[in-house]
Design an enzyme around this catalytic site. Structure first.
Site, PDB file in Angstrom:
ATOM      1  N   ASP A  62       6.212 -17.433   8.363  1.00 54.86           N
ATOM      2  CA  ASP A  62       6.257 -15.989   8.560  1.00 54.86           C
ATOM      3  C   ASP A  62       4.978 -15.580   9.285  1.00 54.86           C
ATOM      4  OD1 ASP A  62       7.078 -13.245   8.119  1.00 54.86           O
ATOM      5  OD2 ASP A  62       8.122 -13.977   6.330  1.00 54.86           O
TER       6      ASP A  62
ATOM      7  N   ASP B  34       7.253 -10.797  11.384  1.00 57.66           N
ATOM      8  CA  ASP B  34       7.374  -9.623  10.527  1.00 57.66           C
ATOM      9  C   ASP B  34       7.182  -8.318  11.303  1.00 57.66           C
ATOM     10  OD1 ASP B  34       7.372  -8.824   7.579  1.00 57.66           O
ATOM     11  OD2 ASP B  34       5.551  -7.827   8.252  1.00 57.66           O
TER      12      ASP B  34
ATOM     13  N   GLU C 155      11.761  -9.739  13.299  1.00 56.27           N
ATOM     14  CA  GLU C 155      12.312  -8.694  12.442  1.00 56.27           C
ATOM     15  C   GLU C 155      12.272  -7.379  13.219  1.00 56.27           C
ATOM     16  OE1 GLU C 155      11.863  -6.791   7.991  1.00 56.27           O
ATOM     17  OE2 GLU C 155      10.071  -7.199   9.155  1.00 56.27           O
TER      18      GLU C 155
ATOM     19  N   HIS D 225      14.541 -11.239   1.064  1.00 58.31           N
ATOM     20  CA  HIS D 225      13.659 -10.741   0.004  1.00 58.31           C
ATOM     21  C   HIS D 225      13.470  -9.228   0.029  1.00 58.31           C
ATOM     22  CE1 HIS D 225      11.346 -10.923   3.606  1.00 58.31           C
ATOM     23  NE2 HIS D 225      10.379 -10.239   3.046  1.00 58.31           N
ATOM     24  N   ASP D 226      14.016  -8.555   1.046  1.00 56.43           N
ATOM     25  CA  ASP D 226      13.824  -7.104   1.169  1.00 56.43           C
ATOM     26  C   ASP D 226      15.026  -6.288   0.724  1.00 56.43           C
ATOM     27  OD1 ASP D 226      11.256  -7.242   2.140  1.00 56.43           O
ATOM     28  OD2 ASP D 226      11.885  -7.352   4.234  1.00 56.43           O
TER      29      ASP D 226
HETATM   30  C1  GLC Z   1       8.682  -6.775   6.374  1.00 55.58           C
HETATM   31  C2  GLC Z   1       8.777  -7.759   5.235  1.00 55.58           C
HETATM   32  C3  GLC Z   1       8.554  -7.034   3.958  1.00 55.58           C
HETATM   33  C4  GLC Z   1       7.162  -6.454   3.980  1.00 55.58           C
HETATM   34  C5  GLC Z   1       6.959  -5.569   5.203  1.00 55.58           C
HETATM   35  C6  GLC Z   1       5.504  -5.304   5.422  1.00 55.58           C
HETATM   36  O1  GLC Z   1       9.684  -5.844   6.352  1.00 55.58           O
HETATM   37  O2  GLC Z   1       9.999  -8.435   5.277  1.00 55.58           O
HETATM   38  O3  GLC Z   1       8.725  -7.842   2.831  1.00 55.58           O
HETATM   39  O4  GLC Z   1       6.944  -5.725   2.825  1.00 55.58           O
HETATM   40  O5  GLC Z   1       7.417  -6.169   6.382  1.00 55.58           O
HETATM   41  O6  GLC Z   1       4.849  -6.475   5.798  1.00 55.58           O
END
Ligand code: GLC
Length: 567
Positions: A100, A202, A256, A331-332
């Site tokens: 990540d 991310d 992402e 995980h989100d």
């Molecule tokens: C992304 C991650 C998430 C995190 C956010 C801030 O959305 O997947 O888990 O809290 O970024 O880094």
């Protein structure tokens, strides 16, 4: 420049959120020793690689997404030494490793931030600092997505505000500073030289903020997003990372991308034009919005039609031009069976969901616990929640209402320890785990599902192996039937033969019911039930005889089938 072989197009990935996967040294926290112990299990899912949520040293304000050192592995996960063993053992089993990359922000405990707040060069402009305005107002109206208010935090040391789109402990980096981009490239190179195979990036579409940081529309909780998402230099910066580092390795990148449409995605992923190929795949959110508005905390009733529309758009618009990433959990987001399926028909709806996405074109990801059908966690008090995003939501609501929303929407539901067996702490650890184990672990766990040939776990194994054995899944076109149905999801994958003497790739017909009641469906025109080859899913003798004869498929609640036909 290395040849980029696009190996990810043949792959299926498994995502590990390390704190909750498996504790290997019995201190209550998941770690790499635990992952190493479970590599054969991961391999048994027939997947080809692992995406690790952050493993780096971090104070843990956002469970690792607040990084204090990009070039190390947290001691609690086993440090660099355990990582090297993991990498070696994973590669020896043919499993790729994706890290990540979290560079929109760092932890406020990162050395760069500590020096920046003291104006120590070269770090002075590593972050986005603004002085107090003469009228005492904040630099602009942007919101923090995690704190439920402004995205600006006053710093007493520097006597200025800094920007944090997420938690206060996650200051945003100033990517417009070339020195910061050099740091990012160093990080990329460091891990690629260790031997990793790529990155999940991310919130990478947030890294270029609009010049002058102008006010945005007052979108509740998300003001600013139209000014920092897909910002003015985003393609330039991603191209720079590609040109200077990534293109020199046979690696993959997965970005992402909140609020991205297929049209926008095509500007980031153009397989035809390398000048417009910034990254290899994107994590879009439209498939996560079939039961909510924009975020899980604004709930709506689940709509299969909405889900199908999202799938259809991405499957058809990217075909032949860009590559999809496929997922239903990470995980989100809370657990998908609790959202789009049915806890009552847990295994059945888990299978219906699995076939719904695993046979589309793209690279599928399976999130830890999804393969055994873990469902949402339902603690009795909001005080048991831990996630920084969750605890700041709906703070002014009464406990009962808040609890209901958290049950439905919290990321913590996806973060309880993986349930390995019916023993102490679900087999996750001998020690008291860092976080609560879901109470249903005696019923839902890996060991129980290993022993049941009809379990969701064994279904996932078969589905993944099947997907990889059929070229039409990788390369075929997508066509949908019963588009307007709110109960059935039916899609076909088909393609022309590559050459006249090549074997017939055939056609695949995937049928999934999202209904708690039995359903019937007549096969679409051009599909002969007498010649259907059932590759996945179960038909009783009686069901099958009726189907062969009439072409009508009678399905129990959440029936799920994959048929193959000759072209
Ligand atoms: C992304 C991650 C998430 C995190 C956010 C801030 O959305 O997947 O888990 O809290 O970024 O880094």
């Amino acid at each position: 420049m290395a040849v980029q072989t696009q190996w990810y197009k043949d792959g299926v990935f498994y995502q590990i959120w390390p704190r909750s996967f498996k504790d290997g040294n019995d201190d209550g926290m998941g770690d790499l020793y635990g992952v190493i112990e479970k590599l054969d299990y991961i391999k048994s899912l027939n997947v080809d690689g692992i995406w690790f949520s952050p493993l780096y040293p971090s104070p843990g304000a956002d469970c690792g997404y607040d990084i204090s050192d990009y070039m190390d592995i947290a001691a609690e996960f086993g440090g660099m030494e355990a990582f090297k063993t993991l990498l070696y053992e994973a590669h020896a089993r043919g499993l790729r490793i994706i890290m990540d990359l979290v560079v929109n922000h760092t932890s406020d405990e990162h050395e760069w931030f500590q020096k920046s707040r003291q104006r120590i060069d070269p770090y002075t402009d590593y972050y986005i600092w603004r002085p107090e305005k003469p009228d005492g107002k904040l630099p602009n109206n942007w919101n923090s997505m995690f704190e439920g208010g402004t995205a600006w935090q006053w710093d007493d040391v520097r006597q200025e505000y800094y920007l944090h789109l997420f938690a206060i402990k996650q200051p945003d980096l100033n990517m417009d500073n070339p020195l910061v981009r050099e740091e990012v490239k160093k990080v990329l190179k460091f891990w690629l030289d260790q031997g990793v195979d790529g990155f999940r990036e991310d919130v990478i579409t947030f890294i270029s903020k609009a010049e002058g940081l102008p006010n945005d529309l007052p979108i509740p909780g998300a003001a600013g997003i139209l000014k920092y998402n897909h910002g003015p230099h985003i393609h330039e910066y991603l191209q720079e990372f590609r040109r200077d580092v990534l293109s020199h390795y046979d690696c993959m990148t997965l970005a992402e991308a909140p609020m991205v449409s297929p049209r926008k995605a095509l500007r980031y992923i153009s397989e035809k034009n390398p000048k417009k190929h910034d990254i290899d795949m994107m994590i879009q959110f439209q498939c996560m919005c079939a039961d909510c508005l924009f975020t899980d905390y604004v709930p709506l009733r689940f709509s299969l039609r909405r889900l199908k529309r999202a799938f259809r758009k991405w499957q058809t618009k990217l075909y032949g031009r860009a590559w999809n990433m496929l997922y239903l959990e990470n995980h989100d987001h809370p657990r998908v069976i609790s959202r789009y399926g049915s806890e009552k028909y847990r295994t059945e709806s888990g299978k219906a969901l699995a076939v719904s996405y695993l046979f589309q074109q793209g690279t599928p990801f399976i999130y830890q616990g999804q393969e055994i059908g873990m469902i949402n966690w339902r603690p009795e008090s909001t005080s048991m929640y831990e996630d920084v995003q969750t605890v700041n939501q709906h703070v002014n609501d009464r406990e009962k209402k808040r609890l209901k929303l958290y049950h439905r929407a919290s990321r913590d539901s996806a973060r309880t320890p993986v349930q390995w067996n019916a023993g102490k702490n679900a087999g996750f650890s001998d020690h008291e785990p860092w976080f609560y184990v879901n109470e249903n672990y005696q019923e839902i766990n890996v060991e129980a599902e290993e022993q049941d040939p009809e379990s969701l776990l064994n279904f996932y194994r078969k589905a993944v192996a099947l997907r990889k054995s059929l070229p039409v899944v990788r390369d075929g076109k997508y066509r949908e039937y019963r588009k307007r149905s709110g109960k059935l999801y039916v899609y076909e994958r088909y393609m022309k033969k590559r050459s006249s003497n090549a074997p017939d790739p055939g056609r695949l017909l995937v049928i999934a019911s999202f209904s708690k009641k039995p359903q019937e469906m007549k096969l679409p025109k051009g599909f002969d039930a007498g010649k259907a080859n059932l590759l996945l899913g179960a038909l009783s003798g009686e069901q099958e005889a009726g189907f062969r004869e009439t072409g009508v498929l009678r399905m129990p609640p959440y029936g799920a089938y994959v048929f193959h036909f000759d072209s």
